[in-house]
Design a protein around this motif. Structure first.
Motif, PDB file in Angstrom:
ATOM      1  N   THR A  26       1.846   3.669   2.076  1.00 33.21           N
ATOM      2  CA  THR A  26       1.014   4.801   1.635  1.00 33.21           C
ATOM      3  C   THR A  26       1.601   5.466   0.403  1.00 33.21           C
ATOM      4  O   THR A  26       0.885   5.796  -0.553  1.00 33.21           O
ATOM      5  CB  THR A  26       0.871   5.820   2.770  1.00 33.21           C
ATOM      6  OG1 THR A  26       0.347   5.165   3.933  1.00 33.21           O
ATOM      7  CG2 THR A  26      -0.045   6.959   2.365  1.00 33.21           C
ATOM      8  N   LEU A  27       2.918   5.651   0.408  1.00 38.08           N
ATOM      9  CA  LEU A  27       3.573   6.294  -0.730  1.00 38.08           C
ATOM     10  C   LEU A  27       3.428   5.451  -1.995  1.00 38.08           C
ATOM     11  O   LEU A  27       3.104   5.974  -3.079  1.00 38.08           O
ATOM     12  CB  LEU A  27       5.047   6.523  -0.405  1.00 38.08           C
ATOM     13  CG  LEU A  27       5.892   7.156  -1.515  1.00 38.08           C
ATOM     14  CD1 LEU A  27       5.366   8.539  -1.868  1.00 38.08           C
ATOM     15  CD2 LEU A  27       7.358   7.221  -1.097  1.00 38.08           C
ATOM     16  N   LEU A  28       3.644   4.138  -1.880  1.00 42.09           N
ATOM     17  CA  LEU A  28       3.566   3.273  -3.055  1.00 42.09           C
ATOM     18  C   LEU A  28       2.144   3.197  -3.603  1.00 42.09           C
ATOM     19  O   LEU A  28       1.935   3.221  -4.822  1.00 42.09           O
ATOM     20  CB  LEU A  28       4.067   1.876  -2.693  1.00 42.09           C
ATOM     21  CG  LEU A  28       5.568   1.747  -2.442  1.00 42.09           C
ATOM     22  CD1 LEU A  28       5.915   0.350  -1.950  1.00 42.09           C
ATOM     23  CD2 LEU A  28       6.351   2.069  -3.707  1.00 42.09           C
ATOM     24  N   VAL A  29       1.156   3.100  -2.722  1.00 40.59           N
ATOM     25  CA  VAL A  29      -0.229   3.037  -3.187  1.00 40.59           C
ATOM     26  C   VAL A  29      -0.633   4.346  -3.850  1.00 40.59           C
ATOM     27  O   VAL A  29      -1.297   4.363  -4.898  1.00 40.59           O
ATOM     28  CB  VAL A  29      -1.170   2.692  -2.018  1.00 40.59           C
ATOM     29  CG1 VAL A  29      -2.633   2.824  -2.437  1.00 40.59           C
ATOM     30  CG2 VAL A  29      -0.906   1.269  -1.530  1.00 40.59           C
ATOM     31  N   LEU A  30      -0.225   5.481  -3.261  1.00 36.12           N
ATOM     32  CA  LEU A  30      -0.539   6.781  -3.874  1.00 36.12           C
ATOM     33  C   LEU A  30       0.147   6.936  -5.232  1.00 36.12           C
ATOM     34  O   LEU A  30      -0.457   7.460  -6.191  1.00 36.12           O
ATOM     35  CB  LEU A  30      -0.115   7.912  -2.944  1.00 36.12           C
ATOM     36  CG  LEU A  30      -0.959   8.090  -1.678  1.00 36.12           C
ATOM     37  CD1 LEU A  30      -0.398   9.218  -0.818  1.00 36.12           C
ATOM     38  CD2 LEU A  30      -2.417   8.390  -2.039  1.00 36.12           C
ATOM     39  N   LEU A  31       1.393   6.474  -5.339  1.00 41.04           N
ATOM     40  CA  LEU A  31       2.083   6.525  -6.633  1.00 41.04           C
ATOM     41  C   LEU A  31       1.389   5.650  -7.662  1.00 41.04           C
ATOM     42  O   LEU A  31       1.263   6.030  -8.840  1.00 41.04           O
ATOM     43  CB  LEU A  31       3.546   6.105  -6.465  1.00 41.04           C
ATOM     44  CG  LEU A  31       4.464   7.097  -5.747  1.00 41.04           C
ATOM     45  CD1 LEU A  31       5.858   6.494  -5.576  1.00 41.04           C
ATOM     46  CD2 LEU A  31       4.545   8.410  -6.519  1.00 41.04           C
ATOM     47  N   SER A  32       0.925   4.468  -7.237  1.00 42.47           N
ATOM     48  CA  SER A  32       0.213   3.576  -8.167  1.00 42.47           C
ATOM     49  C   SER A  32      -1.081   4.214  -8.649  1.00 42.47           C
ATOM     50  O   SER A  32      -1.397   4.193  -9.845  1.00 42.47           O
ATOM     51  CB  SER A  32      -0.066   2.240  -7.478  1.00 42.47           C
ATOM     52  OG  SER A  32       1.128   1.611  -7.061  1.00 42.47           O
ATOM     53  N   LEU A  33      -1.848   4.791  -7.713  1.00 44.18           N
ATOM     54  CA  LEU A  33      -3.095   5.459  -8.098  1.00 44.18           C
ATOM     55  C   LEU A  33      -2.826   6.661  -8.998  1.00 44.18           C
ATOM     56  O   LEU A  33      -3.564   6.907  -9.964  1.00 44.18           O
ATOM     57  CB  LEU A  33      -3.852   5.902  -6.847  1.00 44.18           C
ATOM     58  CG  LEU A  33      -4.442   4.792  -5.980  1.00 44.18           C
ATOM     59  CD1 LEU A  33      -5.092   5.384  -4.738  1.00 44.18           C
ATOM     60  CD2 LEU A  33      -5.461   3.981  -6.762  1.00 44.18           C
ATOM     61  N   SER A  54      -4.845  -3.238  -0.379  1.00 46.06           N
ATOM     62  CA  SER A  54      -3.399  -3.362  -0.607  1.00 46.06           C
ATOM     63  C   SER A  54      -2.617  -2.493   0.363  1.00 46.06           C
ATOM     64  O   SER A  54      -1.524  -2.873   0.810  1.00 46.06           O
ATOM     65  CB  SER A  54      -3.062  -2.992  -2.052  1.00 46.06           C
ATOM     66  OG  SER A  54      -3.473  -1.661  -2.335  1.00 46.06           O
ATOM     67  N   LEU A  55      -3.162  -1.320   0.721  1.00 42.54           N
ATOM     68  CA  LEU A  55      -2.501  -0.465   1.710  1.00 42.54           C
ATOM     69  C   LEU A  55      -2.428  -1.157   3.065  1.00 42.54           C
ATOM     70  O   LEU A  55      -1.373  -1.143   3.731  1.00 42.54           O
ATOM     71  CB  LEU A  55      -3.250   0.859   1.825  1.00 42.54           C
ATOM     72  CG  LEU A  55      -2.758   1.841   2.892  1.00 42.54           C
ATOM     73  CD1 LEU A  55      -1.324   2.256   2.616  1.00 42.54           C
ATOM     74  CD2 LEU A  55      -3.667   3.056   2.953  1.00 42.54           C
ATOM     75  N   PHE A  56      -3.517  -1.784   3.494  1.00 40.00           N
ATOM     76  CA  PHE A  56      -3.509  -2.495   4.769  1.00 40.00           C
ATOM     77  C   PHE A  56      -2.544  -3.677   4.736  1.00 40.00           C
ATOM     78  O   PHE A  56      -1.826  -3.937   5.716  1.00 40.00           O
ATOM     79  CB  PHE A  56      -4.915  -2.985   5.098  1.00 40.00           C
ATOM     80  CG  PHE A  56      -5.844  -1.884   5.538  1.00 40.00           C
ATOM     81  CD1 PHE A  56      -5.349  -0.700   6.036  1.00 40.00           C
ATOM     82  CD2 PHE A  56      -7.216  -2.031   5.441  1.00 40.00           C
ATOM     83  CE1 PHE A  56      -6.184   0.323   6.451  1.00 40.00           C
ATOM     84  CE2 PHE A  56      -8.071  -1.022   5.846  1.00 40.00           C
ATOM     85  CZ  PHE A  56      -7.560   0.163   6.349  1.00 40.00           C
ATOM     86  N   LEU A  57      -2.510  -4.411   3.624  1.00 42.26           N
ATOM     87  CA  LEU A  57      -1.616  -5.568   3.524  1.00 42.26           C
ATOM     88  C   LEU A  57      -0.153  -5.150   3.572  1.00 42.26           C
ATOM     89  O   LEU A  57       0.674  -5.804   4.218  1.00 42.26           O
ATOM     90  CB  LEU A  57      -1.906  -6.340   2.236  1.00 42.26           C
ATOM     91  CG  LEU A  57      -3.238  -7.094   2.173  1.00 42.26           C
ATOM     92  CD1 LEU A  57      -3.464  -7.671   0.778  1.00 42.26           C
ATOM     93  CD2 LEU A  57      -3.278  -8.216   3.203  1.00 42.26           C
TER      94      LEU A  57
END
Length: 390
Positions: free
Chosen positions: A81-88, A181-184
């Motif tokens: 979750t943290l990585l996806v939020l940082l990417s967005l 990507s979050l689910f993966l």
């Protein structure tokens, strides 16, 4: 004349050879039909396949970070979750801060073209006569319009409606990429376990596990390293252009980092764009050429020294295969497809290197000659003749 008996060994061998040839022909035909259908599916289903493949590439890139944090007690769901939020956040912030300069460049495109034409007027004078002759020929060959005949012009959608449709499509694609990507990333090893459970014997399970982890390790290392190198290249170019007094250096740094995912073509595009803006921004042509020269120097240093030293030679791709892949994926999915061309090519190469039946495909995609293949160059043939003579 003696006749061959139907049950003779020669007749059986001929029948067996014919059956093998027919089976091979059918296999090639079915493979060709499958490839054509796959291309059609990717073309007409790009709104579905493109974000899905982007999500898998993003998950492969961020998987080493999730695994690193897992060893230190951070749950996969939290790190994902943290990585996806940082990417967005990074993508959204870059789009917000760069939207103003990019919109200004688009709005000023006519004036930029006029200023560039005026600066290059001394170089265009020898070709003006040829251009005038070409226009006269075009006027003479154009059919005359009959009196009373009206031309029908189809109304095109407005710019606002096109922009709204593109924005909605981009938002949908970004949402799919982020959620998938979050689910993966949050599923950990569940996805790999499902793949292994598809095989029956223990040897097949071990081989599948080895192939999956090898592909993940190589692809994640390549994508993450190349992304970091491109980010560093963009930062250096932005700082250098800022020192030279180039307008909007941050825009050109981001453009250089993004376009560098397209080998050769991306660097050439960046150099041309920077040269155009520099020619209309500086007073003298000699000083204006410093900006594209600096970008060219940075590209040479990155392509010839930095990337080979960090990434290594093993994952280098044949230049011909790169151009074909970029042309194919840009025709299939546009600019986003062109950016995905080389990462997908690396995925195919690493996958082919793990199977003996596809080794020739991996060897073709490789930039280095395989040590297992015989050297068919003139020097190699001459060397073998000398060895045979000795």
């Amino acid at each position: 004349m003696a006749k061959t008996e139907p049950d003779s060994p020669d007749a059986g061998a001929a029948a067996g050879t014919g059956a093998i040839a027919e089976s091979r022909t059918m296999r090639w035909l079915l493979t060709g039909i499958f490839l054509i259908m796959a291309v059609y599916a990717l073309y007409f289903g790009k709104d579905f396949f493109m974000p899905v493949i982007l999500a898998f590439l993003l998950a492969l890139t961020l998987t080493p970070i999730v695994r690193f944090l897992r060893k230190r007690g951070v749950p996969d769901a939290a790190s994902a979750t943290l990585l996806v939020l940082l990417s967005l956040t990074a993508v959204g912030s870059a789009g917000y801060f760069l939207s103003g300069p990019v919109i200004d460049l688009v709005n000023n495109a006519p004036s930029i073209g006029q200023q560039l034409t005026e600066r290059l007027a001394p170089l265009r004078r020898p070709f003006e006569k040829l251009s005038h002759i070409s226009q006269q020929i075009g006027t003479m060959t154009e059919p005359a319009q009959e009196p009373g005949v009206q031309k029908v012009v189809l109304a095109q959608p407005g710019i606002v409606s096109q922009a709204a449709g593109n924005l909605l499509s981009a938002g949908t694609s970004i949402t799919i990429v982020a959620v998938l990507s979050l689910f993966l990333l949050a599923s950990g090893t569940l996805f790999y376990e499902k793949i292994i459970q598809s095989f029956a014997t223990m040897s097949e399970k071990k081989r599948a596990l080895r192939v999956v982890y090898d592909v993940e390790r190589e692809i994640s290392r390549y994508l993450f390293t190349v992304a970091a190198i491109n980010a560093g290249l963009g930062a250096v170019i932005a700082l250098g252009l800022w020192a030279l007094g180039m307008p909007n250096p941050l825009v050109w740094g981001v453009a250089a980092a993004l376009l560098n995912f397209l080998p050769y073509i991306g660097a050439l595009t960046t150099i041309v764009l920077v040269a155009v803006i520099a020619l209309i921004s500086f007073d003298t042509i000699s000083y204006a050429l410093l900006a594209p020269a600096f970008v060219l120097l940075c590209g040479i240093a990155e392509g010839q020294f930095v990337t080979p030293m960090i990434v290594g030679r093993r994952l280098e791709i044949n230049a011909v295969a790169i151009f074909i892949a970029i042309a194919f994926w840009s025709w299939l999915w546009g600019f986003v497809g062109a950016l995905m061309a080389v990462p997908l090519l690396v995925v195919i190469k690493v996958f082919c290197d793990h199977f003996d039946g596809l080794a020739h495909v991996g060897n073709f995609l490789s930039a280095q000659q395989s040590s297992e293949e015989p050297d068919e160059t003139e020097e190699g043939l001459a060397g073998r003749k000398d060895e045979a003579a000795a």
